[in-house]
Design a protein around this motif. Structure first.
Motif, PDB file in Angstrom:
ATOM      1  N   CYS A   1      83.583 -12.385 -70.407  1.00 48.97           N
ATOM      2  CA  CYS A   1      83.722 -10.944 -70.697  1.00 48.97           C
ATOM      3  C   CYS A   1      84.779 -10.309 -69.794  1.00 48.97           C
ATOM      4  O   CYS A   1      85.501  -9.404 -70.211  1.00 48.97           O
TER       5      CYS A   1
ATOM      6  N   PHE B   1      84.055  -5.418 -73.010  1.00 42.28           N
ATOM      7  CA  PHE B   1      83.267  -6.065 -74.057  1.00 42.28           C
ATOM      8  C   PHE B   1      82.147  -6.860 -73.413  1.00 42.28           C
ATOM      9  O   PHE B   1      82.418  -7.650 -72.494  1.00 42.28           O
ATOM     10  N   LEU B   2      80.919  -6.677 -73.869  1.00 42.52           N
ATOM     11  CA  LEU B   2      79.785  -7.400 -73.285  1.00 42.52           C
ATOM     12  C   LEU B   2      79.188  -8.341 -74.325  1.00 42.52           C
ATOM     13  O   LEU B   2      78.798  -7.922 -75.426  1.00 42.52           O
TER      14      LEU B   2
ATOM     15  N   VAL C   1      72.210  -5.263 -68.221  1.00 43.32           N
ATOM     16  CA  VAL C   1      72.584  -3.905 -67.787  1.00 43.32           C
ATOM     17  C   VAL C   1      71.446  -3.316 -66.962  1.00 43.32           C
ATOM     18  O   VAL C   1      70.274  -3.443 -67.324  1.00 43.32           O
ATOM     19  N   GLU C   2      71.816  -2.709 -65.842  1.00 49.05           N
ATOM     20  CA  GLU C   2      70.808  -2.051 -64.997  1.00 49.05           C
ATOM     21  C   GLU C   2      71.208  -0.601 -64.765  1.00 49.05           C
ATOM     22  O   GLU C   2      72.377  -0.249 -64.929  1.00 49.05           O
TER      23      GLU C   2
ATOM     24  N   PHE D   1      74.965  -0.139 -64.137  1.00 52.71           N
ATOM     25  CA  PHE D   1      75.578  -1.378 -63.634  1.00 52.71           C
ATOM     26  C   PHE D   1      75.749  -2.332 -64.821  1.00 52.71           C
ATOM     27  O   PHE D   1      74.756  -2.734 -65.441  1.00 52.71           O
ATOM     28  N   TYR D   2      76.990  -2.652 -65.139  1.00 50.99           N
ATOM     29  CA  TYR D   2      77.262  -3.592 -66.234  1.00 50.99           C
ATOM     30  C   TYR D   2      77.807  -4.877 -65.619  1.00 50.99           C
ATOM     31  O   TYR D   2      78.871  -4.854 -64.980  1.00 50.99           O
ATOM     32  N   PHE D   3      77.074  -5.963 -65.822  1.00 55.79           N
ATOM     33  CA  PHE D   3      77.508  -7.244 -65.249  1.00 55.79           C
ATOM     34  C   PHE D   3      78.354  -7.975 -66.292  1.00 55.79           C
ATOM     35  O   PHE D   3      77.914  -8.108 -67.442  1.00 55.79           O
ATOM     36  N   LEU D   4      79.511  -8.452 -65.907  1.00 52.61           N
ATOM     37  CA  LEU D   4      80.393  -9.149 -66.836  1.00 52.61           C
ATOM     38  C   LEU D   4      80.558 -10.604 -66.410  1.00 52.61           C
ATOM     39  O   LEU D   4      80.963 -10.893 -65.270  1.00 52.61           O
ATOM     40  N   CYS D   5      80.241 -11.511 -67.347  1.00 60.09           N
ATOM     41  CA  CYS D   5      80.457 -12.931 -67.075  1.00 60.09           C
ATOM     42  C   CYS D   5      81.966 -13.210 -67.088  1.00 60.09           C
ATOM     43  O   CYS D   5      82.761 -12.329 -67.450  1.00 60.09           O
TER      44      CYS D   5
ATOM     45  N   ILE E   1      80.525  -3.686 -63.188  1.00 68.00           N
ATOM     46  CA  ILE E   1      81.098  -2.353 -63.382  1.00 68.00           C
ATOM     47  C   ILE E   1      80.037  -1.356 -62.931  1.00 68.00           C
ATOM     48  O   ILE E   1      78.892  -1.434 -63.389  1.00 68.00           O
TER      49      ILE E   1
ATOM     50  N   CYS F   1      75.418 -10.667 -71.354  1.00 65.98           N
ATOM     51  CA  CYS F   1      75.752  -9.566 -70.429  1.00 65.98           C
ATOM     52  C   CYS F   1      75.037  -8.279 -70.843  1.00 65.98           C
ATOM     53  O   CYS F   1      74.617  -7.477 -70.008  1.00 65.98           O
TER      54      CYS F   1
END
Lengths: 91, 91
Positions: free
Chosen positions: A70, B65-66, B74-75, A63-67, A4, B70
């Protein structure tokens, strides 16, 4: 990787540039939020292009990384933003 | 549970109301994005309060939802939004 990208850009011209870059990397979901499915190389390329444009003092990009797990839990209320499914990866 | 709440609200008055509700549930990180750490009950309460306010035709709120993993990935580039660490859960 599913990421995201959410941004706060203080100046319209810069915001438009950032929006246009992101359009070639992912799906516009909300006014200042994109969902992108990227390889590591594509992510590195995206990040470096964004980094060249923003003013770090006034702008912020998160930047939100989602597995996979998630990704399946995303919820929403209200209208779905118009999905523009045509994604062209920039050369 | 850790949840990113991102919103597109077409009308200023409604957007302010939504912002004020979210302030009592989490941390304002970007113009229309909050990070919230909630119990299931708090999330249900938040969601129902937001649902009463939005216009589903023109507004949209997304909940990402993280999981713990995750959350650690976050970056960001650019300035950190002013962190207002005082969070009061609404009665």
């Amino acid at each position: 990787m599913f990421v995201i990208v959410s941004y706060d850009i203080s100046e319209d011209k810069r915001r438009t540039k950032i929006h246009d870059i992101l359009k070639s990397f992912g799906q516009w979901m909300q006014y200042s939020l994109f969902e992108c499915d990227l390889t590591k190389t594509e992510y590195a390329k995206l990040r470096s292009r964004l980094n060249k444009i923003i003013n770090p003092e006034t702008d912020s990009i998160r930047f939100y990384f989602l597995c996979g797990c998630c990704q399946n839990k995303v919820e929403r209320i209200g209208g779905e933003a118009v999905r523009d499914d045509t994604v062209f990866f920039a050369e």
